[in-house]
Design a protein around this motif. Structure first.
Motif, PDB file in Angstrom:
ATOM      1  N   LEU A   1       0.834  -1.207   0.000  1.00  0.00           N
ATOM      2  CA  LEU A   1       0.000   0.000   0.000  1.00  0.00           C
ATOM      3  C   LEU A   1       0.866   1.253   0.000  1.00  0.00           C
ATOM      4  O   LEU A   1       0.610   2.195  -0.743  1.00  0.00           O
ATOM      5  N   HIS A   2       1.901   1.270   0.824  1.00  0.00           N
ATOM      6  CA  HIS A   2       2.704   2.477   0.980  1.00  0.00           C
ATOM      7  C   HIS A   2       3.904   2.576   0.037  1.00  0.00           C
ATOM      8  O   HIS A   2       4.366   3.682  -0.244  1.00  0.00           O
ATOM      9  N   LYS A   3       4.408   1.444  -0.445  1.00  0.00           N
ATOM     10  CA  LYS A   3       5.597   1.468  -1.302  1.00  0.00           C
ATOM     11  C   LYS A   3       5.288   1.153  -2.767  1.00  0.00           C
ATOM     12  O   LYS A   3       6.147   1.310  -3.621  1.00  0.00           O
ATOM     13  N   GLY A   4       4.098   0.640  -3.039  1.00  0.00           N
ATOM     14  CA  GLY A   4       3.768   0.242  -4.400  1.00  0.00           C
ATOM     15  C   GLY A   4       4.259  -1.165  -4.692  1.00  0.00           C
ATOM     16  O   GLY A   4       4.737  -1.869  -3.801  1.00  0.00           O
ATOM     17  N   SER A   5       4.157  -1.571  -5.932  1.00  0.00           N
ATOM     18  CA  SER A   5       4.559  -2.914  -6.350  1.00  0.00           C
ATOM     19  C   SER A   5       6.046  -3.136  -6.101  1.00  0.00           C
ATOM     20  O   SER A   5       6.867  -2.263  -6.378  1.00  0.00           O
ATOM     21  N   LEU A   6       6.363  -4.320  -5.572  1.00  0.00           N
ATOM     22  CA  LEU A   6       7.749  -4.651  -5.227  1.00  0.00           C
ATOM     23  C   LEU A   6       8.038  -6.108  -5.536  1.00  0.00           C
ATOM     24  O   LEU A   6       7.131  -6.951  -5.519  1.00  0.00           O
ATOM     25  N   PRO A   7       9.324  -6.446  -5.774  1.00  0.00           N
ATOM     26  CA  PRO A   7       9.704  -7.849  -5.887  1.00  0.00           C
ATOM     27  C   PRO A   7       9.514  -8.562  -4.541  1.00  0.00           C
ATOM     28  O   PRO A   7       9.600  -7.932  -3.485  1.00  0.00           O
ATOM     29  N   VAL A   8       9.286  -9.850  -4.595  1.00  0.00           N
ATOM     30  CA  VAL A   8       9.044 -10.638  -3.383  1.00  0.00           C
ATOM     31  C   VAL A   8      10.175 -10.470  -2.373  1.00  0.00           C
ATOM     32  O   VAL A   8       9.919 -10.242  -1.182  1.00  0.00           O
TER      33      VAL A   8
ATOM     34  N   THR B   1      12.292 -14.251   6.019  1.00  0.00           N
ATOM     35  CA  THR B   1      13.227 -14.977   5.167  1.00  0.00           C
ATOM     36  C   THR B   1      12.610 -15.174   3.790  1.00  0.00           C
ATOM     37  O   THR B   1      11.392 -15.014   3.608  1.00  0.00           O
ATOM     38  N   SER B   2      13.420 -15.564   2.832  1.00  0.00           N
ATOM     39  CA  SER B   2      12.915 -15.754   1.469  1.00  0.00           C
ATOM     40  C   SER B   2      11.830 -16.828   1.422  1.00  0.00           C
ATOM     41  O   SER B   2      10.829 -16.674   0.714  1.00  0.00           O
ATOM     42  N   GLY B   3      11.999 -17.905   2.167  1.00  0.00           N
ATOM     43  CA  GLY B   3      10.980 -18.954   2.184  1.00  0.00           C
ATOM     44  C   GLY B   3       9.682 -18.496   2.818  1.00  0.00           C
ATOM     45  O   GLY B   3       8.591 -18.786   2.313  1.00  0.00           O
ATOM     46  N   SER B   4       9.784 -17.748   3.900  1.00  0.00           N
ATOM     47  CA  SER B   4       8.587 -17.273   4.597  1.00  0.00           C
ATOM     48  C   SER B   4       7.828 -16.242   3.784  1.00  0.00           C
ATOM     49  O   SER B   4       6.598 -16.249   3.749  1.00  0.00           O
ATOM     50  N   ILE B   5       8.539 -15.346   3.110  1.00  0.00           N
ATOM     51  CA  ILE B   5       7.843 -14.319   2.327  1.00  0.00           C
ATOM     52  C   ILE B   5       7.177 -14.945   1.108  1.00  0.00           C
ATOM     53  O   ILE B   5       6.072 -14.554   0.728  1.00  0.00           O
ATOM     54  N   THR B   6       7.812 -15.938   0.510  1.00  0.00           N
ATOM     55  CA  THR B   6       7.196 -16.624  -0.620  1.00  0.00           C
ATOM     56  C   THR B   6       5.899 -17.298  -0.196  1.00  0.00           C
ATOM     57  O   THR B   6       4.871 -17.195  -0.876  1.00  0.00           O
TER      58      THR B   6
ATOM     59  N   SER C   1       7.997  -7.867 -14.397  1.00  0.00           N
ATOM     60  CA  SER C   1       8.330  -6.456 -14.584  1.00  0.00           C
ATOM     61  C   SER C   1       8.465  -6.172 -16.073  1.00  0.00           C
ATOM     62  O   SER C   1       9.036  -6.969 -16.824  1.00  0.00           O
ATOM     63  N   GLU C   2       7.968  -5.025 -16.501  1.00  0.00           N
ATOM     64  CA  GLU C   2       8.110  -4.626 -17.906  1.00  0.00           C
ATOM     65  C   GLU C   2       9.540  -4.204 -18.199  1.00  0.00           C
ATOM     66  O   GLU C   2       9.990  -4.310 -19.336  1.00  0.00           O
ATOM     67  N   LEU C   3      10.258  -3.747 -17.177  1.00  0.00           N
ATOM     68  CA  LEU C   3      11.642  -3.292 -17.364  1.00  0.00           C
ATOM     69  C   LEU C   3      12.637  -4.444 -17.378  1.00  0.00           C
ATOM     70  O   LEU C   3      13.639  -4.389 -18.083  1.00  0.00           O
ATOM     71  N   ASP C   4      12.377  -5.470 -16.591  1.00  0.00           N
ATOM     72  CA  ASP C   4      13.279  -6.614 -16.481  1.00  0.00           C
ATOM     73  C   ASP C   4      12.417  -7.862 -16.304  1.00  0.00           C
ATOM     74  O   ASP C   4      11.875  -8.100 -15.231  1.00  0.00           O
ATOM     75  N   ARG C   5      12.295  -8.647 -17.341  1.00  0.00           N
ATOM     76  CA  ARG C   5      11.393  -9.810 -17.335  1.00  0.00           C
ATOM     77  C   ARG C   5      11.803 -10.882 -16.326  1.00  0.00           C
ATOM     78  O   ARG C   5      11.040 -11.775 -16.022  1.00  0.00           O
ATOM     79  N   ARG C   6      13.029 -10.783 -15.797  1.00  0.00           N
ATOM     80  CA  ARG C   6      13.454 -11.741 -14.776  1.00  0.00           C
ATOM     81  C   ARG C   6      12.852 -11.426 -13.411  1.00  0.00           C
ATOM     82  O   ARG C   6      12.814 -12.270 -12.530  1.00  0.00           O
ATOM     83  N   VAL C   7      12.388 -10.193 -13.242  1.00  0.00           N
ATOM     84  CA  VAL C   7      11.861  -9.732 -11.957  1.00  0.00           C
ATOM     85  C   VAL C   7      10.344  -9.908 -11.933  1.00  0.00           C
ATOM     86  O   VAL C   7       9.646  -9.505 -12.864  1.00  0.00           O
ATOM     87  N   VAL C   8       9.859 -10.509 -10.859  1.00  0.00           N
ATOM     88  CA  VAL C   8       8.413 -10.666 -10.662  1.00  0.00           C
ATOM     89  C   VAL C   8       7.996  -9.696  -9.561  1.00  0.00           C
ATOM     90  O   VAL C   8       8.528  -9.737  -8.454  1.00  0.00           O
ATOM     91  N   LEU C   9       7.071  -8.814  -9.910  1.00  0.00           N
ATOM     92  CA  LEU C   9       6.573  -7.822  -8.955  1.00  0.00           C
ATOM     93  C   LEU C   9       5.274  -8.300  -8.333  1.00  0.00           C
ATOM     94  O   LEU C   9       4.464  -8.955  -8.986  1.00  0.00           O
ATOM     95  N   VAL C  10       5.076  -7.946  -7.094  1.00  0.00           N
ATOM     96  CA  VAL C  10       3.826  -8.248  -6.398  1.00  0.00           C
ATOM     97  C   VAL C  10       3.025  -6.952  -6.325  1.00  0.00           C
ATOM     98  O   VAL C  10       3.547  -5.906  -5.927  1.00  0.00           O
ATOM     99  N   HIS C  11       1.762  -7.025  -6.749  1.00  0.00           N
ATOM    100  CA  HIS C  11       0.857  -5.875  -6.757  1.00  0.00           C
ATOM    101  C   HIS C  11      -0.339  -6.172  -5.858  1.00  0.00           C
ATOM    102  O   HIS C  11      -0.765  -7.326  -5.759  1.00  0.00           O
ATOM    103  N   LEU C  12      -0.910  -5.127  -5.292  1.00  0.00           N
ATOM    104  CA  LEU C  12      -2.184  -5.276  -4.602  1.00  0.00           C
ATOM    105  C   LEU C  12      -3.283  -5.461  -5.645  1.00  0.00           C
ATOM    106  O   LEU C  12      -3.301  -4.764  -6.659  1.00  0.00           O
ATOM    107  N   SER C  13      -4.191  -6.389  -5.401  1.00  0.00           N
ATOM    108  CA  SER C  13      -5.388  -6.478  -6.233  1.00  0.00           C
ATOM    109  C   SER C  13      -6.355  -5.396  -5.747  1.00  0.00           C
ATOM    110  O   SER C  13      -6.124  -4.768  -4.707  1.00  0.00           O
ATOM    111  N   GLU C  14      -7.426  -5.178  -6.456  1.00  0.00           N
ATOM    112  CA  GLU C  14      -8.411  -4.180  -6.024  1.00  0.00           C
ATOM    113  C   GLU C  14      -8.982  -4.538  -4.653  1.00  0.00           C
ATOM    114  O   GLU C  14      -9.096  -3.685  -3.777  1.00  0.00           O
TER     115      GLU C  14
END
Length: 149
Positions: A49-56, A66-71, A88-101
């Protein structure tokens, strides 16, 4: 048995520990009342909500998981329809997490209640005490961080 002297490091730690647990119980009750079963789910949605879409992995760093817990947490939130993963449109290797509506609606309302609850809790301090508390917490945290490096 060793005596714990008032204002010794041990005494101050015990006071801090008990106060922090009481504050966390208070906060957890508010988060539960807002419809969340875990602080983790709330924290992940709040960061988005406060930072916008981010990688996991970035979300994990921000909410101290930890990486396992956040996944696992993101998987759970995705199953509930509260977040979406997109490349990500800028780097296809990066997966961003977005809030749904529905995730945005839920966390916006829940965060407003959360903030009001915490404002109410900290009414125990006047403005000067709040500033002093913030300064002392930053000082202690910074020193502890420095000592562990």
């Amino acid at each position: 048995m060793t005596k714990i002297y008032q204002h010794s490091g041990t005494h101050l730690f015990l006071l801090f520990w008990k106060a922090s647990h009481a504050v966390m119980r208070y906060d957890q009750a508010g988060i539960n009342n807002a419809g969340f079963s875990s602080l983790t789910d709330f924290a992940v949605l709040e960061v988005l909500l406060h930072k916008g879409s981010l990688p996991v992995n970035t979300i994990g760093e921000k909410v101290l998981l930890t990486s396992g817990s956040i996944t696992t947490a993101v998987d759970r939130l995705e199953r509930k329809g509260l977040v979406k993963r997109e490349k990500s449109e800028l780097d296809r290797r990066v997966v961003l997490v977005h809030l749904s509506e529905s995730g945005r609606e839920l966390i916006t309302k829940a965060f407003a209640e959360h903030a009001a609850n915490l404002d109410q809790l900290f009414e125990v301090f006047n403005d000067e005490e709040r500033a002093q508390f913030a300064k002392l917490c930053r000082k202690l945290g910074g020193y502890a961080e420095k000592m562990t490096q």
